[in-house]
Design an enzyme around this catalytic site. Structure first.
Site, PDB file in Angstrom:
ATOM      1  CD  GLN A  93      -2.892  -1.158   2.322  1.00 32.14           C
ATOM      2  OE1 GLN A  93      -2.805  -0.353   3.240  1.00 32.14           O
ATOM      3  NE2 GLN A  93      -3.784  -2.145   2.315  1.00 32.14           N
ATOM      4  N   GLY A  96       0.955   3.650  -5.123  1.00 38.49           N
ATOM      5  CA  GLY A  96       0.244   4.025  -6.339  1.00 38.49           C
ATOM      6  C   GLY A  96      -0.380   2.865  -7.094  1.00 38.49           C
ATOM      7  CD  GLU A 127     -10.327  12.054   5.527  1.00 40.06           C
ATOM      8  OE1 GLU A 127      -9.143  12.441   5.524  1.00 40.06           O
ATOM      9  OE2 GLU A 127     -11.197  12.516   6.312  1.00 40.06           O
ATOM     10  CE  LYS A 128      -3.079   7.542   3.931  1.00 39.05           C
ATOM     11  NZ  LYS A 128      -2.079   6.643   4.502  1.00 39.05           N
ATOM     12  CG  HIS A 131      -6.876  11.715  -3.086  1.00 38.67           C
ATOM     13  ND1 HIS A 131      -7.101  13.018  -3.493  1.00 38.67           N
ATOM     14  CD2 HIS A 131      -5.675  11.350  -3.601  1.00 38.67           C
ATOM     15  CE1 HIS A 131      -6.079  13.419  -4.222  1.00 38.67           C
ATOM     16  NE2 HIS A 131      -5.195  12.432  -4.298  1.00 38.67           N
ATOM     17  CE1 TYR A 133     -11.234   2.857  -5.386  1.00 33.77           C
ATOM     18  CE2 TYR A 133     -12.382   3.576  -3.434  1.00 33.77           C
ATOM     19  CZ  TYR A 133     -11.684   2.604  -4.117  1.00 33.77           C
ATOM     20  OH  TYR A 133     -11.430   1.400  -3.530  1.00 33.77           O
TER      21      TYR A 133
END
Length: 172
Positions: A93, A96, A127-128, A131, A133
């Site tokens: 993780q 990218g 939130e990651k 972001h 998506y």
């Protein structure tokens, strides 16, 4: 998109890797599922899925190394939609790979399966992921309030989607 990052069909010899992902709390909490999957149940589900036209399951690889899992579920040929799901091994993780995997899955869904819409449900606290998506073209459609019970508390979820017509307008 790196040409060395690929999606390939899930094979029986990938089940050990998938078993690891399915039993990792850091991964499964974002799937809103308990990290509890026996190898026998996984094998049984794999066998049952072999004849299904309603799902596609892939292993995400980089130069042959297994990085994660990507699935398209509930494929509906009449209405031309499917649900997108992804798991990246915690060891990979933050590199990218999720963006690339999502783009590869979208390309497959719209180019190969001729789908009209791809959707997903994501934990609002992730939130990651949201972001990522949004960066690849998904848009929020709505919120599911207190929809999932995770680690002793209810979480809101965000329903996101991308339409085929919008996918083709994205820079490649």
């Amino acid at each position: 998109m790196s040409k060395d990052v690929k999606l390939r069909t899930l094979e029986k010899d990938d089940l050990e890797f998938l078993h690891k992902l399915n039993n990792d709390p850091e991964v499964m909490d974002y799937w809103f599922e308990e990290p509890y999957m026996s190898m026998e149940k996984l094998k049984d589900e794999f066998e049952k899925s072999q004849d299904s036209t309603r799902e596609r399951q892939f292993i995400l690889t980089y130069k042959g190394e297994k990085l994660g899992f990507v699935g398209l579920y509930g494929i509906d040929q009449r209405h031309r939609y499917a649900e997108f799901a992804i798991m990246i091994d915690t060891a990979h993780q933050g590199n990218g790979y999720a963006s690339t995997a999502t783009q590869l899955a979208m390309d497959y869904a719209f180019s190969r399966l001729n789908l009209h819409k791809l959707y997903l449900v994501v934990d609002k606290v992730n939130e990651k992921a949201i972001h990522i998506y949004e960066k690849v073209g998904f848009q929020a459609e709505g919120e599911l309030h207190e929809h999932y019970f995770v680690n002793g508390e209810y979480h809101d979820a965000v329903l996101m989607s991308i339409f085929e017509k919008d996918y083709w307008k994205l820079p490649k």
